[in-house]
Design a protein around this motif. Structure first.
Motif, PDB file in Angstrom:
ATOM      1  N   PRO A 222       6.757  13.767  15.710  1.00  0.00           N
ATOM      2  CA  PRO A 222       7.717  14.772  15.236  1.00  0.00           C
ATOM      3  C   PRO A 222       8.707  14.190  14.240  1.00  0.00           C
ATOM      4  O   PRO A 222       9.064  13.014  14.288  1.00  0.00           O
ATOM      5  N   GLY A 223       9.140  15.041  13.309  1.00  0.00           N
ATOM      6  CA  GLY A 223      10.246  14.696  12.429  1.00  0.00           C
ATOM      7  C   GLY A 223       9.991  13.608  11.422  1.00  0.00           C
ATOM      8  O   GLY A 223      10.927  12.923  10.999  1.00  0.00           O
ATOM      9  N   CYS A 224       8.741  13.420  10.989  1.00  0.00           N
ATOM     10  CA  CYS A 224       8.423  12.388  10.001  1.00  0.00           C
ATOM     11  C   CYS A 224       8.348  12.992   8.599  1.00  0.00           C
ATOM     12  O   CYS A 224       8.028  14.164   8.436  1.00  0.00           O
ATOM     13  N   LYS A 225       8.617  12.162   7.590  1.00  0.00           N
ATOM     14  CA  LYS A 225       8.417  12.544   6.197  1.00  0.00           C
ATOM     15  C   LYS A 225       7.467  11.528   5.578  1.00  0.00           C
ATOM     16  O   LYS A 225       7.762  10.330   5.559  1.00  0.00           O
ATOM     17  N   ILE A 226       6.336  12.033   5.061  1.00  0.00           N
ATOM     18  CA  ILE A 226       5.255  11.141   4.667  1.00  0.00           C
ATOM     19  C   ILE A 226       4.790  11.444   3.256  1.00  0.00           C
ATOM     20  O   ILE A 226       4.493  12.586   2.903  1.00  0.00           O
ATOM     21  N   PHE A 238      10.179  10.598  13.869  1.00  0.00           N
ATOM     22  CA  PHE A 238      11.485  10.477  13.222  1.00  0.00           C
ATOM     23  C   PHE A 238      11.543   9.291  12.263  1.00  0.00           C
ATOM     24  O   PHE A 238      12.600   8.698  12.055  1.00  0.00           O
ATOM     25  N   SER A 239      10.395   8.934  11.703  1.00  0.00           N
ATOM     26  CA  SER A 239      10.326   7.825  10.757  1.00  0.00           C
ATOM     27  C   SER A 239       9.809   8.342   9.420  1.00  0.00           C
ATOM     28  O   SER A 239       9.059   9.322   9.359  1.00  0.00           O
ATOM     29  N   ASN A 240      10.197   7.646   8.346  1.00  0.00           N
ATOM     30  CA  ASN A 240       9.881   8.108   7.001  1.00  0.00           C
ATOM     31  C   ASN A 240       9.114   7.063   6.205  1.00  0.00           C
ATOM     32  O   ASN A 240       9.490   5.890   6.170  1.00  0.00           O
ATOM     33  N   LYS A 241       8.031   7.524   5.595  1.00  0.00           N
ATOM     34  CA  LYS A 241       7.394   6.814   4.489  1.00  0.00           C
ATOM     35  C   LYS A 241       7.202   7.894   3.428  1.00  0.00           C
ATOM     36  O   LYS A 241       6.117   8.446   3.240  1.00  0.00           O
ATOM     37  N   ALA A 242       8.287   8.227   2.757  1.00  0.00           N
ATOM     38  CA  ALA A 242       8.346   9.465   1.976  1.00  0.00           C
ATOM     39  C   ALA A 242       7.847   9.316   0.548  1.00  0.00           C
ATOM     40  O   ALA A 242       7.754  10.320  -0.162  1.00  0.00           O
ATOM     41  N   HIS A 243       7.506   8.107   0.129  1.00  0.00           N
ATOM     42  CA  HIS A 243       7.187   7.882  -1.277  1.00  0.00           C
ATOM     43  C   HIS A 243       5.843   7.177  -1.429  1.00  0.00           C
ATOM     44  O   HIS A 243       5.187   6.827  -0.443  1.00  0.00           O
ATOM     45  N   ASP A 244       5.448   6.939  -2.684  1.00  0.00           N
ATOM     46  CA  ASP A 244       4.192   6.241  -2.943  1.00  0.00           C
ATOM     47  C   ASP A 244       4.212   4.857  -2.317  1.00  0.00           C
ATOM     48  O   ASP A 244       5.256   4.223  -2.166  1.00  0.00           O
ATOM     49  N   GLU A 254      10.004   4.594  16.154  1.00  0.00           N
ATOM     50  CA  GLU A 254      10.898   5.679  15.763  1.00  0.00           C
ATOM     51  C   GLU A 254      12.057   5.161  14.917  1.00  0.00           C
ATOM     52  O   GLU A 254      12.437   3.999  15.002  1.00  0.00           O
ATOM     53  N   TRP A 255      12.614   6.071  14.096  1.00  0.00           N
ATOM     54  CA  TRP A 255      13.813   5.812  13.299  1.00  0.00           C
ATOM     55  C   TRP A 255      13.606   4.689  12.284  1.00  0.00           C
ATOM     56  O   TRP A 255      14.529   3.935  11.980  1.00  0.00           O
ATOM     57  N   CYS A 256      12.378   4.578  11.766  1.00  0.00           N
ATOM     58  CA  CYS A 256      12.074   3.579  10.747  1.00  0.00           C
ATOM     59  C   CYS A 256      12.074   4.241   9.364  1.00  0.00           C
ATOM     60  O   CYS A 256      11.905   5.451   9.242  1.00  0.00           O
ATOM     61  N   ASN A 257      12.261   3.430   8.337  1.00  0.00           N
ATOM     62  CA  ASN A 257      12.200   3.945   6.967  1.00  0.00           C
ATOM     63  C   ASN A 257      11.520   2.924   6.074  1.00  0.00           C
ATOM     64  O   ASN A 257      11.878   1.734   6.083  1.00  0.00           O
ATOM     65  N   MET A 258      10.526   3.395   5.311  1.00  0.00           N
ATOM     66  CA  MET A 258       9.814   2.561   4.349  1.00  0.00           C
ATOM     67  C   MET A 258      10.125   3.097   2.958  1.00  0.00           C
ATOM     68  O   MET A 258       9.792   4.245   2.633  1.00  0.00           O
ATOM     69  N   GLY A 259      10.776   2.292   2.129  1.00  0.00           N
ATOM     70  CA  GLY A 259      11.249   2.736   0.830  1.00  0.00           C
ATOM     71  C   GLY A 259      10.128   2.952  -0.174  1.00  0.00           C
ATOM     72  O   GLY A 259       8.954   2.638   0.079  1.00  0.00           O
ATOM     73  N   ALA A 260      10.487   3.471  -1.327  1.00  0.00           N
ATOM     74  CA  ALA A 260       9.519   3.746  -2.383  1.00  0.00           C
ATOM     75  C   ALA A 260       8.768   2.473  -2.766  1.00  0.00           C
ATOM     76  O   ALA A 260       9.357   1.408  -2.923  1.00  0.00           O
ATOM     77  N   GLY A 261       7.449   2.586  -2.885  1.00  0.00           N
ATOM     78  CA  GLY A 261       6.631   1.447  -3.270  1.00  0.00           C
ATOM     79  C   GLY A 261       6.305   0.498  -2.142  1.00  0.00           C
ATOM     80  O   GLY A 261       5.709  -0.562  -2.371  1.00  0.00           O
ATOM     81  N   PHE A 262       6.661   0.845  -0.910  1.00  0.00           N
ATOM     82  CA  PHE A 262       6.340   0.000   0.256  1.00  0.00           C
ATOM     83  C   PHE A 262       4.833  -0.161   0.377  1.00  0.00           C
ATOM     84  O   PHE A 262       4.086   0.811   0.355  1.00  0.00           O
ATOM     85  N   VAL A 263       4.374  -1.409   0.519  1.00  0.00           N
ATOM     86  CA  VAL A 263       2.945  -1.696   0.664  1.00  0.00           C
ATOM     87  C   VAL A 263       2.764  -2.732   1.763  1.00  0.00           C
ATOM     88  O   VAL A 263       3.408  -3.787   1.748  1.00  0.00           O
ATOM     89  N   ALA A 264       1.893  -2.416   2.724  1.00  0.00           N
ATOM     90  CA  ALA A 264       1.586  -3.356   3.798  1.00  0.00           C
ATOM     91  C   ALA A 264       0.086  -3.617   3.803  1.00  0.00           C
ATOM     92  O   ALA A 264      -0.711  -2.700   4.022  1.00  0.00           O
ATOM     93  N   SER A 265      -0.313  -4.838   3.568  1.00  0.00           N
ATOM     94  CA  SER A 265      -1.731  -5.188   3.545  1.00  0.00           C
ATOM     95  C   SER A 265      -2.351  -4.987   4.927  1.00  0.00           C
ATOM     96  O   SER A 265      -1.725  -5.268   5.951  1.00  0.00           O
ATOM     97  N   ASN A 266      -3.605  -4.531   4.929  1.00  0.00           N
ATOM     98  CA  ASN A 266      -4.339  -4.415   6.194  1.00  0.00           C
ATOM     99  C   ASN A 266      -5.644  -5.193   6.188  1.00  0.00           C
ATOM    100  O   ASN A 266      -6.441  -5.077   7.116  1.00  0.00           O
TER     101      ASN A 266
END
Length: 383
Positions: A222-226, A238-244, A254-266
Motif C-alpha cells: 500500500p501507498g507506494c509510488k513507482i 509506503f515506499s517510493n521509487k518514483a522516477h527512472d 517501509e518508508w524508503c525512498n529511491m531518488g531519480a536515477g537510482f540503479v541497483a545491480s542484480n
C-alpha cells in the motif's frame, strides 16, 4: 482459538534487516503479509511471539489452550486444515520443520504435503510468483471489480486482470496478463503509458507513474509510488521509487525512498554466484543465486543517481548519496557516500520520519521511537 504466530529464531536472524522493525508474520509476499494469510485460512484471536523490544507494538497473548504457528511458513488451505485439527499436546512437522504445536508438545504429527517457507531474504522474491498467483485465485472472487477502460490495452485473458471497483484511474496503459495475473487494489492508480506484465499486485493507494515498466513477479504494498523499471521485487509499503532507474530481484521495507536515477545491480558482470550479507554469521554467505538486487530496511533513503552493487544489504535508517558504489553492506543508521559514512543523528532521523509518515496520514508514535532506538543500539555490533 488463541493463535500465536512465533518467529523461528533462525529465520528471524536470517531475515534481518527486515525483521528489525517487524515480526516475521508481518513480512509481505504475494498480496498479503504472512500473518494476514494465516488469519484468512484459520480464523482466531491472533498475536505475535517475537523479539522483546517489538512486543509493545506486537503483543503476545497467552492462554491455557494456545495454537503456536511458525510465522515464516506460507499458509494454504490444506496446511491450515492440518493445523486446525491438532489436539492438545500435538505438534505438526514437515520433515524436520516444526509448523505448529497446540499447547505443550507431546505427540509428533507428520504433514506429507508440500509447503513454502520464508527462511532467507531471497525467498521473498523467489517465491513471490507462486504465492501471488495463489492469492489472486483465492482473494479476487470475493471483491468488487470493474472492467478495464477502453483506453487500456489488455494482452491475455481479461479474467486475469482485476481492477478493484474503487480503484483510482487506470487509463492509457498496457497490461499483459498472458503470463500471470495483475491485481490493482482500491485507490490505486496506473497512469498512461505504463506497461505491466504479470504477475503483479498493486496495493491500495499505490501509484504507477507514466511510462513505468513493471515486470512480474512484483508486489507493491500500500501507498507506494513507482516509476522507471521494476522486476521481480517486493516493496512492503509506503515506499517510493518514483522516477527512472532500475530495481530488480529486490526486497524493500517501509518508508524508503529511491531518488531519480537510482540503479541497483542484480547480476554480477562475471555471472558468478552471489553472496549476501548475513547478520547472524557476521559475513557474506553463498546464496546459490545468479540474480539478487538490493535488500533495504525500513526508513532507508537513496539519493539521486545512487548506484548499488549486486546484492547490497542496507539496514534500517540508512541515508546514502553521492557517486560511486558503496560497500555491499551498510549497518543501520549510517549516512554518507563512498567518501565516508557517519552515524545518523537520531533527532534528525526522527524529524524526517515524522514528516515522511505524516504525508501518508500516519503518526510516528513513541512506541515506534522506542523500537528504532533499540535497533540503533543493536547496530553497534555491525559497524
Amino acid at each position: 482459538m488463541n493463535i500465536v504466530l512465533f518467529d523461528p529464531d533462525e529465520a528471524r536472524g536470517n531475515l534481518l534487516p527486515l525483521t528489525y522493525t517487524r515480526p516475521v508474520a508481518e513480512i509481505r509476499i504475494g498480496m498479503e503479509t504472512l500473518g494476514q494469510r494465516w488469519q484468512a485460512f484459520l480464523p482466531g484471536e491472533y498475536s505475535w511471539e517475537t523479539a522483546t523490544y517489538l512486543r509493545a507494538k506486537y503483543p503476545h497473548h497467552a492462554a491455557a489452550d494456545t495454537l503456536r504457528i511458525a510465522a515464516n511458513v506460507v499458509a494454504d488451505a490444506a496446511l491450515a486444515h492440518a493445523v486446525s485439527i491438532l489436539q492438545g499436546g500435538e505438534a505438526l512437522y514437515c520433515r524436520e520443520r516444526l509448523i505448529a504445536v497446540r499447547g505443550t508438545e507431546g505427540k509428533r504429527m507428520e504433514y506429507d504435503g508440500d509447503i513454502m517457507a520464508i527462511d532467507h531474504l531471497w525467498d521473498i522474491f523467489m517465491l513471490n510468483d507462486a504465492v501471488l498467483r495463489a492469492d489472486f485465485a483465492r482473494i479476487t472472487p470475493n471483491l468488487p471489480r470493474r472492467s478495464p477502460s477502453e483506453t487500456v490495452t489488455v494482452i491475455g485473458d481479461p479474467e486475469n486482470l482485476f481492477i478493484h471497483a474503487d480503484a483510482a484511474p487506470v487509463e492509457g496503459c498496457i497490461i499483459n496478463v498472458a503470463r500471470g495475473p495483475v491485481f490493482i487494489d482500491r485507490d490505486a492508480e496506473v497512469m498512461e503509458g505504463a506497461c505491466l506484465r504479470g504477475p503483479i499486485a498493486v496495493g491500495a493507494g499505490s501509484v504507477i507513474k507514466m511510462g513505468a515498466k513493471i515486470y512480474g513477479a512484483t508486489t507493491l504494498g500500500p501507498g507506494c509510488k513507482i516509476g522507471g523499471e521494476v522486476n521481480n521485487s517486493v516493496i512492503f509499503g509506503f515506499s517510493n521509487k518514483a522516477h527512472d532507474g532500475f530495481l530488480g530481484n529486490a526486497v524493500v521495507g517501509e518508508w524508503c525512498n529511491m531518488g531519480a536515477g537510482f540503479v541497483a545491480s542484480n547480476l554480477k558482470n562475471d555471472y558468478s554466484e552471489i553472496k549476501l550479507w548475513n547478520y547472524p554469521a557476521h559475513r557474506f554467505l553463498r546464496t546459490g543465486l545468479q540474480f539478487c538486487g538490493v535488500i533495504m530496511g525500513d526508513h532507508t533513503k537513496a539519493g539521486i543517481n545512487t548506484m548499488l552493487n549486486t546484492a547490497t544489504v542496507l539496514g534500517v535508517g540508512v541515508n546514502i548519496h553521492g557517486s560511486g558504489f558503496p560497500r555491499p553492506f551498510l549497518a543501520s543508521f549510517l549516512e554518507g557516500s563512498t567518501a565516508g559514512f557517519a552515524e545518523v543523528p537520531m533527532a534528525k532521523f526522527f524529524q524526517t520520519a515524522r514528516i515522511v509518515m505524516a504525508r501518508r496520514g500516519i503518526e510516528l508514535t513513541q512506541t515506534d521511537i522506542d523500537i528504532l532506538t533499540d535497533i540503533r543500539e543493536q547496530a553497534e555490533q555491525y559497524r
